[in-house]
Design an enzyme around this catalytic site. Structure first.
Site, PDB file in Angstrom:
ATOM      1  N   HIS A  17       1.016  -1.583  -0.209  1.00 43.37           N
ATOM      2  CA  HIS A  17       0.188   0.386   0.078  1.00 43.37           C
ATOM      3  C   HIS A  17       1.128   1.731   0.503  1.00 43.37           C
ATOM      4  O   HIS A  17       0.560   2.513  -0.750  1.00 43.37           O
ATOM      5  CB  HIS A  17      -0.723  -0.212   1.302  1.00 43.37           C
ATOM      6  CG  HIS A  17      -1.943  -0.435   1.625  1.00 43.37           C
ATOM      7  ND1 HIS A  17      -2.158  -1.904   2.622  1.00 43.37           N
ATOM      8  CD2 HIS A  17      -2.638  -1.395   0.319  1.00 43.37           C
ATOM      9  CE1 HIS A  17      -2.964  -2.743   2.180  1.00 43.37           C
ATOM     10  NE2 HIS A  17      -4.171  -2.609   0.931  1.00 43.37           N
ATOM     11  N   LYS A  41     -16.181  -7.593   3.761  1.00 47.17           N
ATOM     12  CA  LYS A  41     -14.921  -7.970   4.337  1.00 47.17           C
ATOM     13  C   LYS A  41     -15.380  -7.216   5.814  1.00 47.17           C
ATOM     14  O   LYS A  41     -15.913  -6.398   6.406  1.00 47.17           O
ATOM     15  CB  LYS A  41     -13.363  -6.860   4.443  1.00 47.17           C
ATOM     16  CG  LYS A  41     -13.027  -7.386   3.054  1.00 47.17           C
ATOM     17  CD  LYS A  41     -12.014  -6.592   2.839  1.00 47.17           C
ATOM     18  CE  LYS A  41     -11.539  -7.105   1.575  1.00 47.17           C
ATOM     19  NZ  LYS A  41     -10.939  -5.942   0.822  1.00 47.17           N
ATOM     20  N   ARG A  90      -2.236  -5.221  -8.287  1.00 48.40           N
ATOM     21  CA  ARG A  90      -0.807  -6.463  -8.879  1.00 48.40           C
ATOM     22  C   ARG A  90      -0.859  -7.397  -9.631  1.00 48.40           C
ATOM     23  O   ARG A  90      -0.148  -7.322 -10.381  1.00 48.40           O
ATOM     24  CB  ARG A  90      -1.041  -7.330  -7.216  1.00 48.40           C
ATOM     25  CG  ARG A  90      -1.096  -6.466  -5.535  1.00 48.40           C
ATOM     26  CD  ARG A  90      -1.794  -7.230  -5.059  1.00 48.40           C
ATOM     27  NE  ARG A  90      -3.296  -7.210  -4.902  1.00 48.40           N
ATOM     28  CZ  ARG A  90      -3.880  -7.148  -3.388  1.00 48.40           C
ATOM     29  NH1 ARG A  90      -2.914  -7.349  -3.042  1.00 48.40           N
ATOM     30  NH2 ARG A  90      -4.785  -6.907  -3.658  1.00 48.40           N
ATOM     31  N   SER A 128      -2.855  -8.118   2.181  1.00 49.00           N
ATOM     32  CA  SER A 128      -3.237  -7.688   3.966  1.00 49.00           C
ATOM     33  C   SER A 128      -3.497  -9.053   4.928  1.00 49.00           C
ATOM     34  O   SER A 128      -2.989  -9.973   5.410  1.00 49.00           O
ATOM     35  CB  SER A 128      -4.505  -6.121   4.335  1.00 49.00           C
ATOM     36  OG  SER A 128      -4.269  -5.333   3.592  1.00 49.00           O
TER      37      SER A 128
HETATM   38  P1  ADP Z   1     -10.477  -3.089  -0.443  1.00 49.70           P
HETATM   39  O1  ADP Z   1     -10.749  -3.613   0.808  1.00 49.70           O
HETATM   40  O2  ADP Z   1     -10.243  -1.848  -0.842  1.00 49.70           O
HETATM   41  O3  ADP Z   1      -9.918  -3.783  -1.698  1.00 49.70           O
HETATM   42  P2  ADP Z   1      -7.379  -3.022   0.312  1.00 49.70           P
HETATM   43  O4  ADP Z   1      -6.753  -2.565   1.258  1.00 49.70           O
HETATM   44  O5  ADP Z   1      -7.281  -4.451   0.110  1.00 49.70           O
HETATM   45  O6  ADP Z   1      -8.333  -2.614   0.392  1.00 49.70           O
HETATM   46  O7  ADP Z   1      -6.919  -2.645  -1.063  1.00 49.70           O
HETATM   47  C1  ADP Z   1      -6.619  -1.356  -1.663  1.00 49.70           C
HETATM   48  C2  ADP Z   1      -6.338  -0.725  -2.564  1.00 49.70           C
HETATM   49  O8  ADP Z   1      -4.827  -1.774  -2.269  1.00 49.70           O
HETATM   50  C3  ADP Z   1      -6.937  -2.230  -3.342  1.00 49.70           C
HETATM   51  O9  ADP Z   1      -7.106  -1.280  -4.471  1.00 49.70           O
HETATM   52  C4  ADP Z   1      -5.302  -3.297  -3.630  1.00 49.70           C
HETATM   53  O10 ADP Z   1      -5.579  -4.015  -4.869  1.00 49.70           O
HETATM   54  C5  ADP Z   1      -4.300  -2.207  -3.455  1.00 49.70           C
HETATM   55  N1  ADP Z   1      -3.466  -3.107  -2.999  1.00 49.70           N
HETATM   56  C6  ADP Z   1      -3.664  -4.384  -2.105  1.00 49.70           C
HETATM   57  N2  ADP Z   1      -2.401  -4.673  -1.860  1.00 49.70           N
HETATM   58  C7  ADP Z   1      -1.530  -4.142  -2.714  1.00 49.70           C
HETATM   59  C8  ADP Z   1       0.350  -4.750  -3.062  1.00 49.70           C
HETATM   60  N3  ADP Z   1       0.729  -5.098  -1.903  1.00 49.70           N
HETATM   61  N4  ADP Z   1       0.592  -3.707  -4.142  1.00 49.70           N
HETATM   62  C9  ADP Z   1      -0.494  -2.590  -5.017  1.00 49.70           C
HETATM   63  N5  ADP Z   1      -1.439  -2.575  -4.292  1.00 49.70           N
HETATM   64  C10 ADP Z   1      -2.407  -3.657  -3.321  1.00 49.70           C
END
Ligand code: ADP
Length: 166
Positions: A17, A41, A90, A128
């Site tokens: 992130h 979630k 990703r 995450s």
């Molecule tokens: P959500 O529930 O909105 O998907 P996340 O916290 O899981 O929230 O992810 C937020 C954003 O960050 C999403 O666009 C996700 O694809 C991106 N993201 C999550 N992990 C990574 C990573 N390792 N590298 C790049 N982008 C990521």
């Protein structure tokens, strides 16, 4: 002043992130990390904990702000004065879900564009949910999350003695 928002559940925030945030800051003057509710979630960390972990992880970055919001992301984007919504991609597996959200957001707020950024390839397999899974099994997550997040996870789930530093 070009502002963007970067919404997510951030449960917890990872170095993937933060990589996306850094890239967004090269394109926008100010980027708000928005802790948003994802109805699909059930988070491990309370919203206040997630906000605090992000705040500590980005405190060195003067152009990053951190907020939470219960409503629609586009409503927050408008009230914040953001011209863009940042999302991370990703792998192709992220694409379909992200496209649905982006196209719906465009319908709701045509002037706010979604900008997809790819992280450094060392973060492409990081999520995450994988971090939570490792922590639940007492595995160290050092190197994949900011130090404050690693500490918070170790408090919830003590490290197994033979845990390898990743
Ligand atoms: P959500 O529930 O909105 O998907 P996340 O916290 O899981 O929230 O992810 C937020 C954003 O960050 C999403 O666009 C996700 O694809 C991106 N993201 C999550 N992990 C990574 C990573 N390792 N590298 C790049 N982008 C990521």
């Amino acid at each position: 002043m070009r502002k963007a928002i970067y919404p997510g559940t951030f449960d917890p925030v990872t170095n993937g992130h933060l990589d996306i945030l850094e890239r967004a800051l090269t394109m926008f003057d100010e980027v708000c990390m928005l802790v948003a509710k994802n109805s699909r979630k059930e988070p491990m960390f309370e919203e206040a904990e997630r906000l605090e972990m992000i705040r500590r992880a980005v405190e060195h970055e003067a152009r990053a702000t951190v907020e939470s919001f219960q409503g629609l992301t586009v409503d927050f984007a408008r009230s914040y004065g953001a011209v863009a919504i940042i999302r991370g991609l990703r792998a192709v597996t992220d694409f379909e879900y992200e496209m649905q959200i982006a196209l719906m957001n465009r319908k709701l707020a045509p002037s706010v564009n979604t900008v997809f950024l790819m992280p450094h390839d060392k973060y492409t397999y990081l999520s995450s949910s994988i971090i939570r899974e490792l922590a639940r099994h007492g595995q160290s997550v050092n190197g994949f999350v900011p130090d404050t997040v690693a500490e918070a996870l170790e408090q919830k789930y003590p490290l197994r003695q033979q845990s390898q530093r990743l």
